[in-house]
Design a protein around this motif. Structure first.
Motif, PDB file in Angstrom:
ATOM      1  N   GLY A   1      41.273  38.152 -69.776  1.00 18.97           N
ATOM      2  CA  GLY A   1      42.607  39.119 -70.011  1.00 18.97           C
ATOM      3  C   GLY A   1      43.480  38.621 -71.181  1.00 18.97           C
ATOM      4  O   GLY A   1      44.633  39.076 -71.469  1.00 18.97           O
ATOM      5  N   GLY A   2      43.009  37.767 -72.023  1.00 11.76           N
ATOM      6  CA  GLY A   2      43.575  37.321 -73.164  1.00 11.76           C
ATOM      7  C   GLY A   2      42.418  36.800 -74.227  1.00 11.76           C
ATOM      8  O   GLY A   2      41.317  36.644 -73.937  1.00 11.76           O
ATOM      9  N   VAL A   3      42.861  36.541 -75.657  1.00 14.41           N
ATOM     10  CA  VAL A   3      42.089  35.880 -76.400  1.00 14.41           C
ATOM     11  C   VAL A   3      41.794  34.261 -76.045  1.00 14.41           C
ATOM     12  O   VAL A   3      42.302  33.750 -75.174  1.00 14.41           O
ATOM     13  CB  VAL A   3      42.623  35.890 -77.908  1.00 14.41           C
ATOM     14  N   GLY A   4      40.859  33.805 -76.612  1.00 14.01           N
ATOM     15  CA  GLY A   4      40.533  32.286 -76.520  1.00 14.01           C
ATOM     16  C   GLY A   4      39.240  32.069 -75.988  1.00 14.01           C
ATOM     17  O   GLY A   4      38.790  30.953 -76.089  1.00 14.01           O
ATOM     18  N   GLY A   5      38.315  32.755 -75.216  1.00 11.39           N
ATOM     19  CA  GLY A   5      37.084  32.526 -74.934  1.00 11.39           C
ATOM     20  C   GLY A   5      37.264  31.145 -74.009  1.00 11.39           C
ATOM     21  O   GLY A   5      37.736  31.256 -72.963  1.00 11.39           O
ATOM     22  N   THR A   6      36.385  30.188 -74.507  1.00  7.81           N
ATOM     23  CA  THR A   6      36.193  29.068 -73.690  1.00  7.81           C
ATOM     24  C   THR A   6      37.587  28.458 -73.623  1.00  7.81           C
ATOM     25  O   THR A   6      37.884  27.937 -72.318  1.00  7.81           O
ATOM     26  CB  THR A   6      35.154  27.822 -74.352  1.00  7.81           C
ATOM     27  N   TRP A   7      38.335  28.462 -74.385  1.00  3.24           N
ATOM     28  CA  TRP A   7      39.791  27.809 -74.133  1.00  3.24           C
ATOM     29  C   TRP A   7      40.720  28.888 -73.285  1.00  3.24           C
ATOM     30  O   TRP A   7      41.641  28.426 -72.563  1.00  3.24           O
ATOM     31  CB  TRP A   7      40.560  27.682 -75.617  1.00  3.24           C
ATOM     32  N   TYR A   8      40.305  29.911 -73.120  1.00  6.54           N
ATOM     33  CA  TYR A   8      40.922  30.868 -71.884  1.00  6.54           C
ATOM     34  C   TYR A   8      40.433  30.622 -70.579  1.00  6.54           C
ATOM     35  O   TYR A   8      41.464  30.499 -69.709  1.00  6.54           O
ATOM     36  CB  TYR A   8      40.432  32.346 -72.292  1.00  6.54           C
ATOM     37  N   TRP A   9      39.477  30.356 -70.410  1.00  8.29           N
ATOM     38  CA  TRP A   9      38.737  30.189 -68.943  1.00  8.29           C
ATOM     39  C   TRP A   9      38.948  28.607 -68.274  1.00  8.29           C
ATOM     40  O   TRP A   9      39.162  28.446 -67.340  1.00  8.29           O
ATOM     41  CB  TRP A   9      37.292  30.622 -68.853  1.00  8.29           C
ATOM     42  N   ASN A  10      38.618  27.657 -69.470  1.00  8.13           N
ATOM     43  CA  ASN A  10      38.521  26.231 -69.108  1.00  8.13           C
ATOM     44  C   ASN A  10      40.052  25.668 -68.696  1.00  8.13           C
ATOM     45  O   ASN A  10      40.472  24.874 -69.703  1.00  8.13           O
ATOM     46  CB  ASN A  10      37.703  25.517 -69.758  1.00  8.13           C
TER      47      ASN A  10
ATOM     48  N   THR B   1      35.400  24.272 -62.633  1.00 13.36           N
ATOM     49  CA  THR B   1      36.174  24.058 -63.805  1.00 13.36           C
ATOM     50  C   THR B   1      36.229  25.330 -65.053  1.00 13.36           C
ATOM     51  O   THR B   1      37.365  25.341 -65.821  1.00 13.36           O
ATOM     52  CB  THR B   1      35.549  22.743 -64.511  1.00 13.36           C
ATOM     53  N   GLY B   2      35.206  25.966 -64.980  1.00 13.39           N
ATOM     54  CA  GLY B   2      35.154  26.980 -66.115  1.00 13.39           C
ATOM     55  C   GLY B   2      35.718  28.465 -65.786  1.00 13.39           C
ATOM     56  O   GLY B   2      35.703  29.125 -66.429  1.00 13.39           O
ATOM     57  N   LEU B   3      36.445  28.176 -64.651  1.00 13.20           N
ATOM     58  CA  LEU B   3      36.875  29.784 -63.981  1.00 13.20           C
ATOM     59  C   LEU B   3      38.244  29.029 -63.198  1.00 13.20           C
ATOM     60  O   LEU B   3      38.661  29.685 -62.208  1.00 13.20           O
ATOM     61  CB  LEU B   3      35.964  30.325 -63.189  1.00 13.20           C
ATOM     62  N   TRP B   4      39.067  28.098 -64.064  1.00  7.13           N
ATOM     63  CA  TRP B   4      40.213  27.741 -63.259  1.00  7.13           C
ATOM     64  C   TRP B   4      41.367  28.741 -62.902  1.00  7.13           C
ATOM     65  O   TRP B   4      41.529  29.429 -64.011  1.00  7.13           O
ATOM     66  CB  TRP B   4      40.558  26.452 -64.068  1.00  7.13           C
ATOM     67  N   PRO B   5      41.974  28.434 -62.188  1.00  8.69           N
ATOM     68  CA  PRO B   5      42.998  29.631 -61.756  1.00  8.69           C
ATOM     69  C   PRO B   5      44.088  29.599 -62.851  1.00  8.69           C
ATOM     70  O   PRO B   5      44.489  28.420 -63.063  1.00  8.69           O
ATOM     71  CB  PRO B   5      43.659  29.020 -60.325  1.00  8.69           C
ATOM     72  N   HIS B   6      44.677  30.348 -63.102  1.00  5.99           N
ATOM     73  CA  HIS B   6      45.624  30.491 -64.529  1.00  5.99           C
ATOM     74  C   HIS B   6      46.973  29.752 -63.991  1.00  5.99           C
ATOM     75  O   HIS B   6      47.650  29.107 -64.815  1.00  5.99           O
ATOM     76  CB  HIS B   6      46.009  31.673 -64.712  1.00  5.99           C
ATOM     77  N   ASP B   7      47.266  29.791 -62.794  1.00  2.00           N
ATOM     78  CA  ASP B   7      48.729  29.048 -62.310  1.00  2.00           C
ATOM     79  C   ASP B   7      48.468  27.726 -61.875  1.00  2.00           C
ATOM     80  O   ASP B   7      49.241  27.148 -61.167  1.00  2.00           O
ATOM     81  CB  ASP B   7      49.530  30.070 -61.489  1.00  2.00           C
TER      82      ASP B   7
ATOM     83  N   ILE C   1      37.051  21.438 -52.994  1.00  4.01           N
ATOM     84  CA  ILE C   1      35.773  21.343 -53.682  1.00  4.01           C
ATOM     85  C   ILE C   1      36.074  21.700 -55.200  1.00  4.01           C
ATOM     86  O   ILE C   1      36.359  23.124 -55.550  1.00  4.01           O
ATOM     87  CB  ILE C   1      34.463  21.644 -53.196  1.00  4.01           C
ATOM     88  N   VAL C   2      35.623  20.807 -56.068  1.00  2.85           N
ATOM     89  CA  VAL C   2      35.745  21.293 -57.365  1.00  2.85           C
ATOM     90  C   VAL C   2      34.515  21.122 -58.087  1.00  2.85           C
ATOM     91  O   VAL C   2      33.733  20.126 -58.024  1.00  2.85           O
ATOM     92  CB  VAL C   2      36.655  20.260 -58.383  1.00  2.85           C
ATOM     93  N   PHE C   3      33.827  22.218 -58.530  1.00  6.95           N
ATOM     94  CA  PHE C   3      32.507  22.401 -59.150  1.00  6.95           C
ATOM     95  C   PHE C   3      32.668  22.270 -60.646  1.00  6.95           C
ATOM     96  O   PHE C   3      33.015  22.961 -61.484  1.00  6.95           O
ATOM     97  CB  PHE C   3      31.789  23.612 -58.743  1.00  6.95           C
ATOM     98  N   ALA C   4      32.220  20.998 -61.171  1.00  5.34           N
ATOM     99  CA  ALA C   4      32.221  20.766 -62.618  1.00  5.34           C
ATOM    100  C   ALA C   4      30.882  20.724 -62.862  1.00  5.34           C
ATOM    101  O   ALA C   4      30.502  19.565 -63.695  1.00  5.34           O
ATOM    102  CB  ALA C   4      32.907  19.337 -62.931  1.00  5.34           C
ATOM    103  N   THR C   5      30.070  21.729 -62.579  1.00  3.34           N
ATOM    104  CA  THR C   5      28.515  21.805 -62.679  1.00  3.34           C
ATOM    105  C   THR C   5      27.963  22.589 -63.837  1.00  3.34           C
ATOM    106  O   THR C   5      26.992  22.848 -64.135  1.00  3.34           O
ATOM    107  CB  THR C   5      28.124  22.434 -61.292  1.00  3.34           C
TER     108      THR C   5
END
Ligand code: NA7
Length: 548
Positions: free
Chosen positions: A43-52, A168-174, A379-383
C-alpha cells in the motif's frame, strides 16, 4: 515510442515493485522521456522496508552509506539520527524520496503483477495484475526484491492455533503488543535475532525455537555523532565513488593486508577484540584477507565469536547451543544485534533446541516438539524468505516462444550479469541473481543496475532498436563464472538462503555474485562500452514499420 495512455495501459516501461530499486527506475526512466508505470503489491513505497516492521528491524549497513547517492541535495539534506537506520526511519526516508522526486504519480499501489507475457513480433511485454488491469510496454523492469517472498514453514496444525501468529516479513502495520503473553519465536536469522531482545522485554515468557545457531556481532548502534555526519557529508561524492572500488560496495573500511594465519594468536585476538568493540560486520570480516577464503583462517574468527558467546551467556548449556558450529563465520549473512546473547540471561527467556527435537505440530494452545508441548499465546515466524528467485517465480513470466521463467530456472537461476535472461528480451532485473546485490550495499547495487539499464535503453533508442536480449553463450559463461568465483570461497559450505537451503526442494545453487563490486561493475561497464557485448538486438523501428 508510445505516449502515456492510461485507459489502454500502454507505456514505454513497466516497473514491477516500488522499493528502493523500483523508485529509482521510475526516476531515471522518466527523465529519459519514457512513459512509465510501476505496480506495487504494497500500500506504499519501500519494498522490504514497507513489509518488515517487526520490532527491532534495523539495517545492518550504516545509514550514511545505506542511502541514495544520485542526488547530492538529497544526501546532504537528509539527517540520519542513528548509526544504523531503524525500519521506521528508513521507510520515512524512502517516502521522502518518493515525494521529493514526485514518484507516486506513476505508481499503482495494492496491485500485484501476476503475469508477464512477451510478444516477439511487436517486442512488447503485457502484464496482468490481480486487480484485473492489463498493461503493455516495450520494456519490463523487475524490481521485485531479493527478500520479498516470506515463507512460513509448513507445520501441521497451524490453522488450529487459538492464539495469534505473525511472520516478521509481513508484520502488522499497527504493531503488536506482547505484554503479558507467552510468545514463541521460530527462527534465529537476522529477523529473529533483532526482534528477540525486544519481544523478551514485553513478553511474560519468550521461547526461542532454534534449529541452527547463527553468528551475530554487536552492532554498537549509537546516535549519529554530529562530527561524523558532517565529515562524511563533506566527502560524500568521493566516498560514493570509492564505494564502487570495494568488494561489498561500502567505503571507509581499510582493506585487510595479511592472512589471519600470518598473524600470531596474540595479534589476532587484539584485532578481533578491536573489531568486536567497534561493531559492524564488514569491519570484522575485513580483519584479514582470507577469512572468507580459507577455513583455517576463518576458524580463528569463528572461534573468537564462540568464546564471546560463552563469556556472555551465563547458562553453559544455553551458551553451547547458541554457538554456531555448522558453518564458517560470514558464509551466512552475518547478523548485527543489540543485546542478543545477553537476552538469554533473562529469567523469562528459554532457548529450545529444535535441531535435536524438531517441531512436531502446532496445537490449539501451543507448539509441540519431541519432548512436550510449549503453551503459547502468540507465535512469531522469523523463518525467512524464498530468497532471490522467489518473487520472480511467483509471477507467470512467459514468452510467445513458449519459454517460462519457471522452466528456465527449474534447476536454479540463469542470468547474464544478473540483469537479463536469455530467451526473455527487454526484461530487465534490478539486483537479480548472479549479481552482487545482496552481497553488497543494496542501494548502491540498485543504482548501478538502474543506471546501466537506463543507458542501455538510451542506446537502443539512439539506434532505433526495439529489442535487446542476452545471448545464451554469454549467459552460460556468466553462470559458470559465478560458480567458479563462489567455489573459490567458503560461501558454498553454509546451508544459507544464498544457496536456497532454507526452502525444501529448492535447487542448491549459489545465487549471488561474490567476485566483488569492483570486478562486477568493471564487467558491466565493459559490456556496455563494447556495444553491449553478449547481447543481440532485435528489429529496428524502421524494419518493423516496413514489415507491418
Ligand atoms: P533467515 O536468515 O533465512 O533465517 C530464518 C531462520 O528461520 C533460520 O534460523 C532458520 O533455521 C529458521 N527456519 C526456517 N524454516 C524453519 C523451520 N521449518 N523450522 C524451524 N526453523 C526454521 O531469515 P531472516 O528473515 O532472519 O533474514 C533474512 C535476511 O534479511 C537476512 O539475512 C538479512 O539480509 C535481512 P535454519 O538456519 O534454516 O536451520
Amino acid at each position: 515510442m508510445s505516449a502515456h495512455s492510461p485507459e489502454h495501459g500502454r507505456y514505454d516501461a513497466i516497473i514491477v515493485g516500488a522499493g528502493v530499486g523500483g523508485l529509482y527506475a521510475i526516476h531515471r526512466l522518466r527523465k529519459l522521456g519514457l512513459s512509465v508505470r510501476a505496480f506495487e503489491a504494497g500500500g506504499g513505497v519501500g519494498g522490504t522496508w514497507y513489509w518488515n516492521r517487526y520490532p527491532g528491524c534495523r539495517c545492518d549497513v550504516e545509514s550514511l552509506e545505506y542511502s541514495y547517492s544520485f542526488s547530492d541535495e538529497l544526501q546532504q539534506e537528509w539527517r540520519w539520527p542513528e548509526r544504523y537506520g531503524t525500519q521506521p526511519e528508513i521507510l520515512r526516508y524512502i517516502n521522502h524520496v518518493a515525494d521529493r522526486f514526485d514518484l507516486r504519480r506513476d505508481i499503482e499501489f495494492n496491485t500485484r503483477v501476476k503475469e508477464a507475457l512477451f510478444d516477439g513480433p511487436t517486442s512488447t511485454w503485457t502484464v496482468k495484475t490481480d486487480t484485473g488491469k492489463t498493461a503493455t510496454a516495450r520494456f519490463c523492469v523487475m524490481a521485485t526484491g531479493n527478500l520479498s517472498t516470506p515463507r512460513k514453514p509448513d507445520i501441521a496444525g497451524l490453522e488450529s492455533f487459538k492464539g495469534k501468529w505473525y511472520h516478521t516479513g509481513l508484520w502488522p502495520h499497527d504493531g503488536v503488543d506482547f505484554t503479558g503473553m507467552r510468545v514463541g519465536v521460530v527462527g534465529t536469522g537476522s529477523s529473529g535475532v533483532q526482534s528477540i531482545p525486544i519481544i523478551a522485554k514485553q513478553a511474560k515468557h519468550l521461547y526461542v525455537f532454534q534449529r541452527t545457531a547463527n553468528f551475530s556481532l554487536p552492532a554498537r548502534n549509537v546516535p549519529m555523532p554530529p562530527d561524523k555526519e558532517s565529515a562524511h557529508k563533506a566527502e560524500y561524492p568521493a566516498r560514493r565513488r570509492a564505494a564502487y572500488d570495494t568488494p561489498f560496495g561500502i567505503a571507509g573500511y581499510p582493506p585487510p593486508v595479511k592472512s589471519a594465519l600470518d598473524a600470531t594468536e596474540e595479534e589476532r585476538l587484539k584485532a578481533y577484540e578491536a573489531k568486536w568493540a567497534e561493531g559492524g560486520s564488514i569491519s570484522y570480516l575485513y580483519s584479514y584477507t582470507d577469512l572468507l577464503l580459507n577455513k583455517e583462517a576463518n576458524d580463528t574468527a569463528s572461534e573468537f565469536v564462540r568464546r564471546k558467546i560463552r563469556a556472555t551467556v551465563k547458562d553453559p548449556k544455553t551458551a553451547e547451543l547458541l554457538c554456531p558450529n555448522d558453518h564458517p563465520i560470514g558464509t551466512k549473512r552475518l547478523i548485527l544485534d543489540t543485546d542478543y546473547y545477553e537476552t538469554y540471561n533473562r529469567d523469562n527467556v528459554t532457548l529450545v533446541d529444535i535441531r535435536s527435537k524438531p517441531i512436531q505440530e502446532i496445537t490449539p494452545t501451543g507448539l509441540r516438539i519431541a519432548d512436550g508441548e510449549y503453551a503459547l499465546d502468540a507465535i512469531v515466524f522469523a523463518t525467512g524468505f524464498d530468497a532471490m528467485t522467489g518473487a520472480m517465480k511467483e509471477i507467470d513470466i512467459r514468452t510467445d516462444a513458449g519459454l517460462s521463467i519457471q522452466a528456465k530456472w527449474q534447476d536454479g537461476p540463469r542470468t547474464y550479469l544478473g540483469m537479463m535472461i536469455a530467451g526473455f528480451p527487454n526484461l530487465f532485473m534490478i539486483t537479480g541473481p548472479q549479481s552482487p546485490g545482496v552481497k553488497s550495499q543494496m542501494i548502491l547495487a540498485c543504482e548501478q543496475h538502474v543506471d546501466w539499464i537506463t543507458d542501455c535503453i538510451q542506446y537502443l533508442r539512439d539506434r532505433g532498436l526495439t529489442c535487446i536480449e542476452a545471448e545464451e553463450a554469454a549467459e552460460d559463461a556468466w553462470v559458470q563464472h559465478n560458480n567458479e568465483v563462489a567455489d573459490r570461497t567458503l560461501y558454498p559450505l553454509a546451508n544459507s538462503w544464498y544457496v536456497g537451503a532454507n526452502i525444501p526442494g529448492k535447487p542448491r545453487v549459489f545465487m549471488p555474485y561474490v567476485g566483488g563490486v569492483t570486478a562486477y561493475k568493471k564487467k558491466c561497464d565493459e559490456v556496455a562500452a563494447n556495444g553491449y557485448r553478449g547481447f543481440h538486438f532485435g528489429a529496428s523501428f524502421k524494419e518493423q514499420a516496413a514489415a507491418n
